[in-house]
Design a protein around this motif. Structure first.
Motif, mmCIF file in Angstrom:
data_model
loop_
_atom_site.group_PDB
_atom_site.id
_atom_site.type_symbol
_atom_site.label_atom_id
_atom_site.label_comp_id
_atom_site.label_asym_id
_atom_site.label_seq_id
_atom_site.Cartn_x
_atom_site.Cartn_y
_atom_site.Cartn_z
ATOM 1 N N SER A 90 -90.812 -33.684 -52.192
ATOM 2 C CA SER A 90 -91.159 -33.421 -50.785
ATOM 3 C C SER A 90 -90.769 -34.548 -49.832
ATOM 4 O O SER A 90 -91.155 -34.518 -48.670
ATOM 5 N N PHE A 91 -90.027 -35.545 -50.323
ATOM 6 C CA PHE A 91 -89.614 -36.664 -49.480
ATOM 7 C C PHE A 91 -90.808 -37.288 -48.761
ATOM 8 O O PHE A 91 -90.723 -37.686 -47.603
ATOM 9 N N CYS A 97 -87.940 -42.599 -51.709
ATOM 10 C CA CYS A 97 -86.613 -41.988 -51.542
ATOM 11 C C CYS A 97 -85.606 -42.955 -50.917
ATOM 12 O O CYS A 97 -84.417 -42.922 -51.260
ATOM 13 N N GLU A 121 -87.277 -31.236 -48.877
ATOM 14 C CA GLU A 121 -87.374 -31.704 -47.492
ATOM 15 C C GLU A 121 -88.750 -32.302 -47.277
ATOM 16 O O GLU A 121 -89.666 -32.072 -48.055
ATOM 17 N N GLY A 122 -88.906 -33.066 -46.194
ATOM 18 C CA GLY A 122 -90.192 -33.681 -45.892
ATOM 19 C C GLY A 122 -90.039 -34.784 -44.870
ATOM 20 O O GLY A 122 -88.985 -34.928 -44.241
ATOM 21 N N GLU A 123 -91.085 -35.593 -44.737
ATOM 22 C CA GLU A 123 -91.132 -36.556 -43.644
ATOM 23 C C GLU A 123 -90.044 -37.625 -43.712
ATOM 24 O O GLU A 123 -89.642 -38.172 -42.678
ATOM 25 N N PHE A 125 -86.984 -37.107 -45.041
ATOM 26 C CA PHE A 125 -85.691 -36.457 -45.284
ATOM 27 C C PHE A 125 -84.617 -36.932 -44.309
ATOM 28 O O PHE A 125 -83.536 -37.378 -44.724
ATOM 29 N N GLU A 126 -84.891 -36.846 -43.018
ATOM 30 C CA GLU A 126 -83.893 -37.238 -42.015
ATOM 31 C C GLU A 126 -83.591 -38.732 -42.103
ATOM 32 O O GLU A 126 -82.435 -39.152 -41.941
ATOM 33 N N LYS A 129 -81.140 -39.258 -44.899
ATOM 34 C CA LYS A 129 -79.787 -38.828 -44.520
ATOM 35 C C LYS A 129 -79.132 -39.859 -43.611
ATOM 36 O O LYS A 129 -77.949 -40.197 -43.779
ATOM 37 N N PHE A 143 -77.384 -33.915 -50.094
ATOM 38 C CA PHE A 143 -78.708 -33.449 -49.685
ATOM 39 C C PHE A 143 -78.710 -31.925 -49.707
ATOM 40 O O PHE A 143 -78.127 -31.280 -48.841
ATOM 41 N N GLY A 145 -81.379 -30.030 -49.459
ATOM 42 C CA GLY A 145 -82.423 -29.461 -48.622
ATOM 43 C C GLY A 145 -83.428 -28.657 -49.429
ATOM 44 O O GLY A 145 -83.487 -28.763 -50.660
ATOM 45 N N LYS A 146 -84.175 -27.852 -48.737
ATOM 46 C CA LYS A 146 -85.197 -27.038 -49.387
ATOM 47 C C LYS A 146 -84.547 -25.852 -50.092
ATOM 48 O O LYS A 146 -83.715 -25.159 -49.511
#
Length: 271
Positions: A90-91, A97, A121-123, A125-126, A129, A143, A145-146
């Motif tokens: 869930s990042f 991560c 994905e999660g808090e 994630f961005e 990236k 990545f 993603g979900k």
């Protein structure tokens, strides 16, 4: 320890009305229960669960679901001939991560064939990236993603090694050590994959260094990269660990095995 986490994170005061009501509710439920299952001995040691009623269990895995795959993930993400390192999750802030991305940069300098496949994905994630772009390793980190849960077995089967890193600086971990029983670990095991995991708390019971994976300090990107490079260079070690993990999944982490244990313990307490 759901009653302690919001206090440890500073979201609620220990003496707030909400927390007092929550603890009263919890103690009432526990007093009525015949048995309490916990994922870590530390809950009992810290008084979050009563010793006389509690049993420690690990989370299991659906061997039927994870025993096969139906999607060619390597083809989907152009990973043929790569050594694939998988993260699923869930990042969350405690998943380390960013350290995985930093380790990927160190590894890219020595072996550009090693690719990281990040699923979920999660808090964070961005941020992850953006970090991969900043470190100029966008080609080394994919990545995904979900993805639907029924695709996760295909992703795990596509990997050569898997990571399960958790930040020991996270306040609840500092108090209770690592108390989760991560399903990602038993899923990795069921697919016969070597695991790189943090070397503290419950993780040291689930992953025995050299037997079913390698243990690292998750805050040290060099330590993480060294473990992954070792696995990438030692195919026989990966096979040996993978076979051990498959066997462990069948003997210990099949949900039917775990449920039978729970039912036996419950029968002792109710007869």
């Amino acid at each position: 320890p759901y009653l302690d986490v919001p206090v440890l994170l500073g979201k609620f005061s220990e003496n707030s009305l909400l927390m007092r009501l929550a603890r009263l509710w919890h103690s009432t439920v526990v007093s009525k229960a015949s048995m309490v299952t916990v994922t870590s001995q530390s809950f009992i040691e810290h008084g979050a669960a009563p010793k006389n009623k509690s049993i420690v269990i690990a989370h299991g895995v659906d061997l039927h679901l994870f025993g096969k795959y139906h999607i060619n993930i390597r083809k989907r993400h152009h990973l043929n001939k790569k050594f694939v390192v998988l993260y699923t999750g869930s990042f969350a802030a405690w998943h380390s991560c960013e350290q995985i991305i930093k380790a990927a940069q160190l590894i890219s300098r020595k072996n550009a064939r090693i690719t990281f496949l990040m699923v979920g994905e999660g808090e964070q994630f961005e941020r992850c990236k953006d970090l991969a772009a900043e470190l100029s390793i966008k080609k080394q980190v994919v990545f995904a993603g979900k993805v639907p849960f029924d695709e996760i077995p295909s992703y795990v089967h596509a990997a050569d090694a898997c990571v399960a890193l958790f930040d020991r600086r996270y306040p609840p971990f500092k108090r209770f050590s690592f108390y989760y029983s991560p399903m990602k670990i038993t899923e990795y095991m069921a697919c016969g994959k070597p695991i790189v995991a943090s070397n503290f708390g419950n993780l040291r019971k689930l992953v025995v260094n050299g037997k079913n994976g390698l243990l690292v300090n998750e805050s040290d990107a060099h330590n993480i990269s060294k473990a992954i490079l070792k696995l990438s260079l030692q195919k026989n070690l990966c096979k040996k660990i993978g076979a051990y993990n498959k066997n462990q999944a069948v003997k210990t982490y099949d949900w039917d095995v775990i449920n039978s244990h729970i039912l036996r313990e419950l029968e002792k307490r109710t007869h």
